[in-house]
Design an enzyme around this catalytic site. Structure first.
Site, short mmCIF file in Angstrom:
data_model
loop_
_atom_site.label_atom_id
_atom_site.label_comp_id
_atom_site.label_asym_id
_atom_site.label_seq_id
_atom_site.Cartn_x
_atom_site.Cartn_y
_atom_site.Cartn_z
CD GLU A 144 -2.76 -1.27 -0.15
OE1 GLU A 144 -3.03 -0.24 -0.80
OE2 GLU A 144 -3.08 -2.41 -0.54
CG HIS A 186 -1.12 0.81 -4.45
ND1 HIS A 186 -0.90 0.56 -5.80
CD2 HIS A 186 -1.74 -0.31 -3.97
CE1 HIS A 186 -1.37 -0.64 -6.11
NE2 HIS A 186 -1.87 -1.19 -5.01
#
Length: 235
Positions: free
Chosen positions: A162, A165
């Site tokens: 994450e 991202h």
């Protein structure tokens, strides 16, 4: 000379907190997890350091309502992946003080399952994490949520996934569309079947990032919008 340091603020939902004997035990667990995150981020070979600014373990009486507000209607054992990110953004935008204000990235750790239920679907697509793409340094957007429902530190890979991202990379096999970065190289040239962290995570490559991910992160870090991660190396 400037160093790249990504600073994190971690919050844990009350169910996560309940697994531990004390708030200090939660902090100790997350600290160990971040050693794992650092090891994975180092495979980008971009000299990025991760720094844990602090951990706030929520308890039932102190937990913000945005967590319960993000459950999937009719499937309350699941957190709605899209809703939790949206509600986190709103909450931390309105509570932009202290560690939340200082952090480059804010991550919520939960023990509930997380999923996506598209209109007309009856099957929930279960996922381990969700975040706001390319949003490091962007106040009110720099958030993500990760599921950690085990007693092991295997969730360092979800936090690293994450984080990347948030640092401007799509999944392997995906182009730059949707990153909000018009000139990003994207990752279409790296098949997800190669098995890196942003792909299918196989035995051989599942603990490192692909060359495409590296180039995407490198691109975002070259932009003024990522300036918050740069600091004087003597700090």
């Amino acid at each position: 000379d400037d160093c790249i340091v990504v600073e994190y603020y971690i919050v844990t939902d009350s169910r996560f907190t309940q697994r531990f004997d004390s708030d200090q035990a939660v902090t100790d667990y997350v600290t160990v997890m971040f050693t794992g995150v650092q090891n994975l981020i180092e495979t980008l070979n971009l000299d990025i350091k991760v720094r844990l600014l602090g951990v706030t373990p929520y308890h039932k009486e102190s937990e913000p309502s945005f967590i319960d507000d993000s459950l999937l209607p009719g499937h309350e054992t699941y957190v709605d992946a899209r809703k939790i990110v949206r509600n986190m953004k709103f909450y931390f935008c309105n509570h932009n003080t202290g560690l939340a204000k200082s952090a480059d990235i804010i991550i919520l750790l939960i023990t509930r399952k997380m999923g996506v239920l598209d209109p007309g679907d009856t099957d929930i697509s279960e996922i381990a994490g969700a975040s706001s793409i390319s949003s490091v340094c962007q106040r009110c957007n720099n958030v993500g949520a990760c599921v950690d429902n085990s007693d092991h530190n295997e969730r360092a890979d979800t936090v690293a996934h994450e984080s990347v991202h948030l640092l401007g990379s799509p999944h392997d096999g995906e182009g730059p569309n949707g990153l909000g970065l018009p000139n990003s190289p994207g990752a279409a040239n790296c098949p997800d079947s190669d098995g890196y962290i942003m792909g299918t995570r196989n035995e051989q490559n599942g603990k490192k990032f692909s060359e495409c991910t590296k180039q995407c992160v490198k691109y975002l870090l070259s932009l003024p919008r990522a300036s918050c991660v740069y600091e004087n190396c003597s700090k």
